[in-house]
Every structure is written in C-alpha cells, then in structure tokens.
Design an enzyme around this catalytic site. Sequence first.
Site, PDB file in Angstrom:
ATOM      1  CG  HIS A   1      -1.828   0.448   1.006  1.00 46.96           C
ATOM      2  ND1 HIS A   1      -3.553   0.661   1.785  1.00 46.96           N
ATOM      3  CD2 HIS A   1      -2.377   2.237   0.734  1.00 46.96           C
ATOM      4  CE1 HIS A   1      -3.915   1.945   2.312  1.00 46.96           C
ATOM      5  NE2 HIS A   1      -3.552   2.667   1.196  1.00 46.96           N
TER       6      HIS A   1
ATOM      7  CG  HIS B   1      -1.468   6.355  -2.156  1.00 47.56           C
ATOM      8  ND1 HIS B   1      -2.246   6.732  -2.932  1.00 47.56           N
ATOM      9  CD2 HIS B   1      -1.763   5.942  -0.405  1.00 47.56           C
ATOM     10  CE1 HIS B   1      -3.359   6.148  -1.936  1.00 47.56           C
ATOM     11  NE2 HIS B   1      -2.442   5.628  -0.203  1.00 47.56           N
TER      12      HIS B   1
ATOM     13  NE  ARG C   1      -0.142  11.371  -2.814  1.00 43.57           N
ATOM     14  CZ  ARG C   1      -1.041  10.970  -2.413  1.00 43.57           C
ATOM     15  NH1 ARG C   1      -2.038  10.056  -2.800  1.00 43.57           N
ATOM     16  NH2 ARG C   1      -1.100  11.442  -0.874  1.00 43.57           N
TER      17      ARG C   1
ATOM     18  CG  ASN D   1      -5.059   7.800  -4.794  1.00 42.51           C
ATOM     19  OD1 ASN D   1      -4.155   6.907  -4.399  1.00 42.51           O
ATOM     20  ND2 ASN D   1      -5.442   8.238  -3.205  1.00 42.51           N
TER      21      ASN D   1
ATOM     22  CG  ASN E   1      -9.309   9.659   5.553  1.00 42.99           C
ATOM     23  OD1 ASN E   1      -9.531  10.430   6.738  1.00 42.99           O
ATOM     24  ND2 ASN E   1      -9.794   9.943   4.418  1.00 42.99           N
TER      25      ASN E   1
ATOM     26  CG  ASP F   1      -2.378   4.679   3.425  1.00 37.06           C
ATOM     27  OD1 ASP F   1      -1.916   5.355   2.761  1.00 37.06           O
ATOM     28  OD2 ASP F   1      -3.396   5.003   4.085  1.00 37.06           O
TER      29      ASP F   1
ATOM     30  CG  HIS G   1      -1.251  15.024   1.288  1.00 33.89           C
ATOM     31  ND1 HIS G   1      -1.680  14.504   0.327  1.00 33.89           N
ATOM     32  CD2 HIS G   1      -1.592  13.630   1.815  1.00 33.89           C
ATOM     33  CE1 HIS G   1      -2.978  13.654  -0.302  1.00 33.89           C
ATOM     34  NE2 HIS G   1      -3.007  12.809   1.306  1.00 33.89           N
TER      35      HIS G   1
ATOM     36  N   PRO H   1      -5.815  14.250   3.963  1.00 35.94           N
ATOM     37  CG  PRO H   1      -7.119  12.575   3.777  1.00 35.94           C
ATOM     38  CD  PRO H   1      -7.093  13.607   2.913  1.00 35.94           C
ATOM     39  N   GLY H   2      -3.436  11.402   5.332  1.00 35.64           N
ATOM     40  CA  GLY H   2      -2.093  10.402   5.212  1.00 35.64           C
ATOM     41  C   GLY H   2      -1.340  11.389   6.184  1.00 35.64           C
TER      42      GLY H   2
HETATM   43  O1  DOR Z   1      -5.149   8.919   4.930  1.00 31.78           O
HETATM   44  C1  DOR Z   1      -5.038   8.209   3.524  1.00 31.78           C
HETATM   45  N1  DOR Z   1      -4.194   8.667   2.332  1.00 31.78           N
HETATM   46  N2  DOR Z   1      -5.831   7.724   3.326  1.00 31.78           N
HETATM   47  C2  DOR Z   1      -5.792   7.032   2.203  1.00 31.78           C
HETATM   48  O2  DOR Z   1      -6.996   5.768   2.058  1.00 31.78           O
HETATM   49  C3  DOR Z   1      -5.918   7.662   1.128  1.00 31.78           C
HETATM   50  C4  DOR Z   1      -4.572   8.061   1.127  1.00 31.78           C
HETATM   51  C5  DOR Z   1      -4.316   9.835   0.262  1.00 31.78           C
HETATM   52  O3  DOR Z   1      -4.309   9.063  -0.834  1.00 31.78           O
HETATM   53  O4  DOR Z   1      -3.682  10.334   0.619  1.00 31.78           O
HETATM   54 ZN    ZN Z   2      -7.057   3.947   2.186  1.00 34.22          ZN
END
Ligand code: DOR
Ligand code: ZN
Length: 423
Positions: free
Chosen positions: A61, A63, A65, A95, A278, A305, A309, A322-323
């Site tokens: 998991h 990201h 980007r 995403n 999240n 995860d 950001h 979130p993240g």
């Molecule tokens: O906190 C989160 N950020 N939870 C997620 O499921 C998505 C992620 C994000 O893409 O920033």
């Molecule tokens: Zn998630």
Amino acid sequence: MLKLLIKRGKVIDPSQNLEGVFDLLIEGNRIKRIDREIFEPEAEIIDAEGLVVAPGFVDLHVHFRDPGQTYKEDIESGSRCAVAGGYTTVVCMPNTDPPIDSPWVAEYVILKARCVNLCNVLPAGAITKGRKGRELTDMYSLKEAGCVAFTDDGSPVMDSELMKRALEISAQIGVPVFDHCEDDRIALGSVTSGEVSALTGHGTRPPEAEDVLNARDCILAYHTGGHVHIQHLTTSLGVDIVRHFKDKGAKVTCEVNPYHLILSEEEVFRSGSLARVNPPLRSEEDLKALRSALSDGTVDCVATDHAPHAGFEKGLLGSSMPGMIGLQTALPIMLSLVSEGVITLKKMVELMSTNPARIIGIDRGTLKEGSVADVVIFDPNREWVLNEDTNRSKSKNTPLWNRKLRGKVIYTIKDGRIVHKDN
Ligand code: DOR
Ligand code: ZN
C-alpha cells in the site's frame, strides 16, 4: 556473473523457518546458498556482523502520485524512499490522475518503474472506472497489463452489488480485491469519535464507518469465494470480524498501518493536521486490540499507506488532506514493538516480507536457494532522525518528522544488485 557474499549476519527467513547467524551468497540475481561459513574468493563481501539479514520488505500500500500529482511524489522519488526503508517491492495505489483504471496507465507505471530500476513497483488497478463507484473497470485487461490487485483506495466501494461482482471476478482470475473500508455516509469528519472529537469540535469518522464495510466485504468474500483484503484495519471490532471470517474459511486477509499501532487519537493534540489520516488514529483500546492481533495470525501484514502531501495541503486539521509518509519509518516503528515484546523479530519479518508477498502471489519475500535475491540488511539498534538530510520522499508529512528513531536500513539489494547503501 556478479557475486555478493553477506558474511555473519543474523539471517531471518520465516518462509523456511530460518533464524541464526549465517553467510549468504548471491550469484547474479539469485540466492545461491545459505550456510554457516561460505568461502567465495570472487565475491564482493558485505560484513553483516551485528546486522539482521532478511528478505526485502514488500509493501502492499503506497501512493506514488504518478501520473498526475508528481509535486508530492513520483515513481523515482517514491522508489528511492522505498529502498531506503528496506522495501524491494511496493504496490502503488490507483488514485492517481488519471487513475489506474485502464491498461495504458498501468503500463506507464510499470515502464517508468523499470526505467528507474530501483524497486519492484507493481500497480493496483481501480475497481471502478474513475474510482467513481458506479461501473466496474475491465479487470481482465488490467490483470493482463500487470495489475496485482484491485482497489478504489482513498474511497470505498459503497455499492454492494458492484463489490460482489468484483469478488466474483477475483475468484475467477485469482487477483485479490483490496478495500478501503469507510462508509462515506458515516465517515464525515477528520478524527475518530470520542473525546478528541468532542474537544476539538471536528466531525467524526467513527469506527462503525469502517466496521460495516469490513463486515460486508467479509460476507461477500465468504459467499463468492473471492479474495478480499481489508486495507489499513484500525478497530477492535474489525479484528474480531476478520478473525471470525477467517475461522469460517473465507478468503480474507488484512493489513495494518504501523502508525495505527503506535499513535492514538490524542496525537492530534501534538501534531495537528500531521496526525490526520483515513481511517483516523483510534483509541488506546483499538491500538491494544490491533497489537495483540499481530501475533495470532489475524493480521496478515503491515502496509505503510505511504501517502505524501505537500505542506500547503496539510494546513489546518479540518481542511487538510489525509495521509502520512511511511516508507522510512515502518521498520523503526515495528522494531519498537519488537523491543516492547509485542512481536518477535521473526514475526516482524513475516508481516513485512513473507506474508505480503504471499497475498499478491509473487515469488519474493523469501531467501530460499534459487529465489530472486531481494534482501534487506538492517541495524536494529542504530539511531537516526528523519529530517531534510535523511528523508527520500518529496514530502515530509509525518508526525515522526525530526523525532529520534531506532533501527536503520544499511543495505537494500534487489535482483542481486545493491540499490541502497547507508552512508
Ligand atoms: O489517509 C489516507 N490518504 N488514506 C487513504 O486511503 C488515501 C491516502 C491518500 O491518497 O492520500
Ligand atoms: Zn486507504
């Protein structure tokens, strides 16, 4: 052929129930031999005395980007960050912009990662077109293109009929469906329900928002025979739900995020928006339940995860994205649980390498002779600080920024090649 000889490390490989001081010889891109003492005059030597040698970590998991939001991270910076954290394989979430909902975007990710050539970056395809929750993607061609999982991560799949069909296809093609479980009609705020939410006045994302979708997914997996993987599990009841359906023989696996094991909702008072994620940080009771589920097989793996950001996107708690970034902090967090006696070092390796590799069915996460030489070598005691000098992500959103961490990756080896060396 290139030869690497790792001498006198503490080798831990749960896939063959191995733990002890050994020499490990790599030839080309394969593990050649593990033995008490190996002589190989032609090999480059790595002295691993006092260090732990394990199969390279696998993160289901992250990201990255890329494409679309590369000011936060891209496949190159993400890969650098991954190997600095000891990861040799990561699964990147769809995403992005555009999302990974068509084969050509999946192919872009795979090709760019191959050019960067540091880490094995495998795409997860979206479950629904545009991640909008209305229409299934062409899961067959996404699998053909190289997707190893499906998820709308960031958003749940609210429509149970769609989720059921996705799991039926999963049963046919043998690719797991991952779900971000948070009912978006209930999960409206930025912190969990309870005291912190009451004190700060922020709307809530209560545990039940997660539990209802977790339970629904487990029920659908039970009936369809499809494989559902619950992403970032955070609640005490969620642990019971997963355990129950595993006992019933449903194909259910789950992951927890290291942060959810050490930070509770109160972290918001210390770190503000940096503590927003999240699903959100939960209560001490939830933390306890998650920790005890690490050892009994209910939790299959830890996944970071890693969610970069930019500074301007974190801002105030209520309006921040979130993240948290997490690839370089996962090992120190998990080692802190080893020091506290919550898990053994071997269990940690199982949660970070063996099991995640098994969930997506890749031939990694093992040091068996003849397997691909993906190896992490770390010092469990080395102290360091995550700061401008050591961070490899383009972003720095984590509550652990500038805090002292214990446990550092010294070498990461992928396909028999050193891709990260601590200096
Ligand atoms: O906190 C989160 N950020 N939870 C997620 O499921 C998505 C992620 C994000 O893409 O920033
Ligand atoms: Zn998630």
